[in-house]
Design a protein around this motif. Sequence first.
Motif, PDB file in Angstrom:
ATOM      1  N   TRP A  16      56.963  -8.943   5.224  1.00  0.00           N
ATOM      2  CA  TRP A  16      56.085  -9.017   6.602  1.00  0.00           C
ATOM      3  C   TRP A  16      55.779  -7.873   7.755  1.00  0.00           C
ATOM      4  O   TRP A  16      55.319  -6.891   8.364  1.00  0.00           O
ATOM      5  CB  TRP A  16      56.153  -9.810   7.616  1.00  0.00           C
ATOM      6  N   LYS A  17      57.390  -6.920   7.813  1.00  0.00           N
ATOM      7  CA  LYS A  17      57.183  -5.388   8.518  1.00  0.00           C
ATOM      8  C   LYS A  17      56.606  -4.298   7.674  1.00  0.00           C
ATOM      9  O   LYS A  17      56.139  -3.626   8.766  1.00  0.00           O
ATOM     10  CB  LYS A  17      59.138  -4.838   8.183  1.00  0.00           C
ATOM     11  N   GLU A  18      56.292  -4.836   6.495  1.00  0.00           N
ATOM     12  CA  GLU A  18      55.420  -3.489   5.981  1.00  0.00           C
ATOM     13  C   GLU A  18      53.919  -3.892   6.739  1.00  0.00           C
ATOM     14  O   GLU A  18      52.917  -2.633   6.930  1.00  0.00           O
ATOM     15  CB  GLU A  18      55.281  -3.375   4.441  1.00  0.00           C
ATOM     16  N   ASP A  20      52.433  -6.077   8.961  1.00  0.00           N
ATOM     17  CA  ASP A  20      52.108  -6.459  10.503  1.00  0.00           C
ATOM     18  C   ASP A  20      51.624  -5.684  11.084  1.00  0.00           C
ATOM     19  O   ASP A  20      50.346  -5.818  11.642  1.00  0.00           O
ATOM     20  CB  ASP A  20      53.488  -6.892  11.236  1.00  0.00           C
ATOM     21  N   PRO A  21      52.104  -3.765  10.841  1.00  0.00           N
ATOM     22  CA  PRO A  21      51.672  -2.946  12.081  1.00  0.00           C
ATOM     23  C   PRO A  21      50.382  -2.358  10.673  1.00  0.00           C
ATOM     24  O   PRO A  21      49.311  -2.465  11.641  1.00  0.00           O
ATOM     25  CB  PRO A  21      52.070  -1.952  10.908  1.00  0.00           C
ATOM     26  N   ILE A  22      49.434  -3.343   9.757  1.00  0.00           N
ATOM     27  CA  ILE A  22      48.365  -3.292   9.291  1.00  0.00           C
ATOM     28  C   ILE A  22      47.650  -3.781   8.994  1.00  0.00           C
ATOM     29  O   ILE A  22      46.181  -3.774   9.417  1.00  0.00           O
ATOM     30  CB  ILE A  22      48.183  -2.943   7.081  1.00  0.00           C
ATOM     31  N   ALA A  24      47.322  -6.613  12.190  1.00  0.00           N
ATOM     32  CA  ALA A  24      48.217  -6.472  13.724  1.00  0.00           C
ATOM     33  C   ALA A  24      46.857  -6.749  14.479  1.00  0.00           C
ATOM     34  O   ALA A  24      46.323  -5.538  14.238  1.00  0.00           O
ATOM     35  CB  ALA A  24      49.129  -5.812  14.543  1.00  0.00           C
ATOM     36  N   ARG A  25      46.186  -7.463  15.306  1.00  0.00           N
ATOM     37  CA  ARG A  25      44.973  -7.381  15.931  1.00  0.00           C
ATOM     38  C   ARG A  25      44.198  -7.461  15.217  1.00  0.00           C
ATOM     39  O   ARG A  25      42.387  -7.432  15.685  1.00  0.00           O
ATOM     40  CB  ARG A  25      45.061  -6.098  16.872  1.00  0.00           C
ATOM     41  N   TYR A  54      47.454 -15.473  14.859  1.00  0.00           N
ATOM     42  CA  TYR A  54      46.061 -14.766  14.287  1.00  0.00           C
ATOM     43  C   TYR A  54      44.926 -15.556  14.528  1.00  0.00           C
ATOM     44  O   TYR A  54      45.171 -17.003  13.851  1.00  0.00           O
ATOM     45  CB  TYR A  54      46.164 -14.446  12.495  1.00  0.00           C
TER      46      TYR A  54
END
Length: 142
Positions: A16-18, A20-22, A24-25, A54
Amino acid sequence: MTFQDTACAPTFPEVWKEIDPIIARLPLVAHNSPFDEGCLKVAFQAYNMEYPDYTFHCTCRASRRTFGKSLPNHQLQTVALKCGYDLSHHHHALCDAEACAQIALLIIPDPPKPKKAKKADKDTHVGDLFASLIPQQVKKNK
């Protein structure tokens, strides 16, 4: 998927750490989204992670609204075929995701774009400025 498939895989928090930034939002899309969202929430809870709330869109619900009784059912493979995607490998995660994306692109409407605010000049009334910011209802053709 079997135990052997995941025995050496990274843990959910690592993956998820990888991811999430992709995402997010971004809104998430799933066929029968309450199930997918429920699974995601349980995974977050199992690892004591805060769930980011989400926005989910459901292609199954969208299919029911769009196609109604014209389809024999609203299963993923049925809706995918109606939308031009041959889901030969149903329940293969990537194939199911691609089918869901194809369906979403065709039957889930884009969110309304915000209107640009009018620039004020000496003849502009304040009410006109606010009216340009309030989204207008769109009538759908039946």
